[in-house]
Design an enzyme around this catalytic site. Structure first.
Site, mmCIF file in Angstrom:
data_model
loop_
_atom_site.group_PDB
_atom_site.id
_atom_site.type_symbol
_atom_site.label_atom_id
_atom_site.label_comp_id
_atom_site.label_asym_id
_atom_site.label_seq_id
_atom_site.Cartn_x
_atom_site.Cartn_y
_atom_site.Cartn_z
ATOM 1 N N ASN A 51 -16.613 -73.021 -19.939
ATOM 2 C CA ASN A 51 -16.211 -74.428 -19.787
ATOM 3 C C ASN A 51 -15.894 -75.025 -21.150
ATOM 4 O O ASN A 51 -15.966 -74.341 -22.173
ATOM 5 C CB ASN A 51 -17.308 -75.225 -19.066
ATOM 6 N N LYS B 51 -12.243 -52.808 -19.358
ATOM 7 C CA LYS B 51 -11.257 -53.855 -19.095
ATOM 8 C C LYS B 51 -10.537 -53.590 -17.770
ATOM 9 O O LYS B 51 -10.029 -52.488 -17.546
ATOM 10 C CB LYS B 51 -10.243 -53.908 -20.241
ATOM 11 N N ASP C 79 -31.013 -72.600 -12.165
ATOM 12 C CA ASP C 79 -30.931 -73.950 -12.733
ATOM 13 C C ASP C 79 -32.051 -74.060 -13.765
ATOM 14 O O ASP C 79 -33.239 -74.165 -13.426
ATOM 15 C CB ASP C 79 -31.079 -75.011 -11.633
ATOM 16 N N ILE C 80 -31.673 -74.007 -15.034
ATOM 17 C CA ILE C 80 -32.663 -73.891 -16.112
ATOM 18 C C ILE C 80 -33.547 -75.136 -16.185
ATOM 19 O O ILE C 80 -34.775 -75.051 -16.217
ATOM 20 C CB ILE C 80 -31.937 -73.655 -17.462
HETATM 21 N N1 CTP Z 1 -28.372 -77.399 -16.053
HETATM 22 C C1 CTP Z 1 -29.216 -76.319 -16.245
HETATM 23 N N2 CTP Z 1 -28.969 -75.143 -15.606
HETATM 24 C C2 CTP Z 1 -27.916 -75.016 -14.783
HETATM 25 C C3 CTP Z 1 -27.035 -76.115 -14.580
HETATM 26 C C4 CTP Z 1 -27.282 -77.283 -15.236
HETATM 27 O O1 CTP Z 1 -30.168 -76.437 -17.012
HETATM 28 N N3 CTP Z 1 -27.699 -73.862 -14.175
HETATM 29 C C5 CTP Z 1 -28.681 -78.691 -16.724
HETATM 30 C C6 CTP Z 1 -27.675 -79.121 -17.786
HETATM 31 O O2 CTP Z 1 -28.036 -78.607 -19.064
HETATM 32 C C7 CTP Z 1 -27.791 -80.652 -17.699
HETATM 33 C C8 CTP Z 1 -28.099 -80.911 -16.236
HETATM 34 O O3 CTP Z 1 -28.638 -79.699 -15.721
HETATM 35 O O4 CTP Z 1 -28.879 -81.116 -18.449
HETATM 36 C C9 CTP Z 1 -26.916 -81.312 -15.415
HETATM 37 O O5 CTP Z 1 -25.898 -80.335 -15.554
HETATM 38 P P1 CTP Z 1 -24.591 -80.365 -14.648
HETATM 39 O O6 CTP Z 1 -23.744 -79.184 -14.974
HETATM 40 O O7 CTP Z 1 -23.992 -81.729 -14.745
HETATM 41 O O8 CTP Z 1 -25.249 -80.252 -13.210
HETATM 42 P P2 CTP Z 1 -25.133 -79.216 -12.057
HETATM 43 O O9 CTP Z 1 -26.508 -78.966 -11.557
HETATM 44 O O10 CTP Z 1 -24.337 -78.033 -12.485
HETATM 45 O O11 CTP Z 1 -24.384 -80.064 -10.939
HETATM 46 P P3 CTP Z 1 -22.839 -80.135 -10.490
HETATM 47 O O12 CTP Z 1 -22.238 -78.772 -10.687
HETATM 48 O O13 CTP Z 1 -22.973 -80.515 -9.046
HETATM 49 O O14 CTP Z 1 -22.207 -81.209 -11.301
#
Ligand code: CTP
Length: 416
Positions: A218, A297, A314-315
């Protein structure tokens, strides 16, 4: 050299401050800065560049500081009064306000072609620059590269502010007001609630490989997370920065752990959480990874129309499940319905606070040097207007530090 004194209720030290004044209309504000620093019991000596002397006379700074002003590296009289090496040793802290684009460029090149730059090269004291210039000069990639280089070498950057400029234009480039500069110095010198606390910060993007040459990722630059790490380290915290690939150099005085994938970031974070007081999730973690990673590759012919993906952990949600859990702060970068999405993530992920900002606009958000955010917590909403990410990081760390302090005191009261 330093003596203890009380500043508006905070315990801090009267320091030997060397103020460098470079050329710019904001130089007149630095006269007031000297007055305020002396009121706060600091000893102040001033060095002026030749351009600065076109705006304010050395006599003005001499009268207000109570000491002769250093103007010339090659002048026998000034060197006899206090030579550049003695000035470098005198300083507990060097502040350059205003710092013009020219002086920033010369410092970034390690030049010593006037008294101020020579002293900066010779000192071991921390140096803070307080930039002031036209907004286009500030945004010029050369200036930004010079500022980034100085940060790499441990310089603090305070400001600039946004507002009306002396040239009649509007933008980011105004020098911070003397009050704000004094606050930076007080915060730096006082023992903050997060002093010696361990803060784990995630930053940057993650990369999820498809094969040895391709990945899903990203647009995160890591700038906000790195700025938070630098500001937290300046506030005396022990900072562990866990970062995906970025173009940035790790800030000074920060333990740096480099990872690539979300799974690696998860492992690195989980190892640190048992010893951590505060966790800030500034990373843009990829939510999914390709289910299969080709060892070699792939050819375009190997790809079908669909790509099988597996969800990443989700960390921050996992961090918030720890008992006892660290103070847990998340970020939400959204293109639309910012507050709605941020509040949902705050609740669903079990966070203490969430910092929300809009992305996808011309200014601010990913890869920008400026940002404006809204922070939501049990205390309500706090708006942080558009400012440089460096400045914003100091303000956010200030907020987090106060919140941590209050939470700790409340939990002691509850035990009592
Ligand atoms: N985050 C995390 N681990 C993940 C995804 C997100 O720790 N796998 C944390 C990010 O570091 C941030 C918060 O969660 O602090 C929100 O991240 P975001 O990408 O906006 O949220 P998502 O859970 O990915 O939600 P969405 O894809 O629906 O926007």
């Amino acid at each position: 050299m330093a003596k203890r004194c009380s500043l508006r209720g905070k315990s801090t030290m009267g320091q030997s401050i060397l103020l460098g004044v470079s050329g710019g209309i904001a130089a007149y504000k630095s006269v007031d800065l000297v007055r305020r620093l002396r009121e706060n019991n600091h000893t102040v000596r001033v060095i002026m560049t030749s351009a600065a002397q076109s705006f304010v006379t050395p006599l003005t700074f001499q009268a207000i500081s109570g000491h002769p002003v250093g103007c010339d590296l090659l002048d026998a009289a000034s060197e006899a009064a206090m030579d550049h090496i003695s000035l470098a040793r005198f300083a507990d802290q060097i502040i350059i306000a205003p710092a013009s684009a020219d002086v920033i460029a010369r410092l970034a090149q390690g030049m010593a072609n006037d008294l101020l730059t020579a002293v900066c090269l010779a000192t071991t004291a921390p140096i803070a620059i307080v930039p002031a210039m036209n907004h286009r000069m500030w945004h010029n990639p050369l200036t930004q590269a010079n500022v980034a280089r100085l940060q790499q070498f441990g310089y603090a950057v305070w400001g600039p502010d946004e507002g009306a400029q002396a040239c009649g234009e509007y933008g980011l480039g105004r020098m911070l007001e003397p009050d704000a500069i004094v606050k930076h110095i007080e915060n730096k010198n006082s023992v903050t609630p997060i002093h010696s606390k361990t803060i784990v910060i995630t930053a940057g993007p993650t990369r999820e490989p498809l094969d040895p040459v391709r990945f899903i990722s990203n647009r995160s630059s890591g700038k906000m997370g790195y700025a938070l790490a630098a500001a937290a380290a300046h506030s005396g915290a022990k900072v562990i920065l866990i970062s995906g690939p970025t173009a940035l150099a790790p800030p000074k005085n920060v333990e740096f752990i480099s990872i690539e994938t979300a799974a690696q970031m998860y492992e690195a974070v989980m190892q640190q959480i048992p010893h951590c007081d505060i966790f800030i999730g500034a990373a843009a973690v990829a939510d999914f990874r390709p289910t299969a990673v080709a060892p070699q590759k792939s050819s375009k012919n190997d790809f079908s129309n669909t790509l099988a993906l597996t969800a990443n952990p989700d960390i921050i949600h996992a961090v918030a499940q720890f008992k006892p859990k660290p103070l847990t702060i998340g970020f939400a970068a959204e293109t639309h319905d910012v507050k709605l999405h941020a509040m949902r993530k705050w609740v669903d992920k079990g966070l203490d606070a969430i910092i929300a900002n809009q992305v996808g606009l011309a200014e601010g958000g990913f890869d920008s040097d400026v940002n404006s955010v809204d922070l939501y917590s049990a205390n309500g909403a706090t708006h942080f207007p558009q400012q440089s990410k460096t400045e914003l990081a100091y303000r956010l760390i200030g907020w987090i530090s106060n919140y941590y302090d209050k939470q700790t005191k409340d939990s002691i009261k509850n035990i009592g």
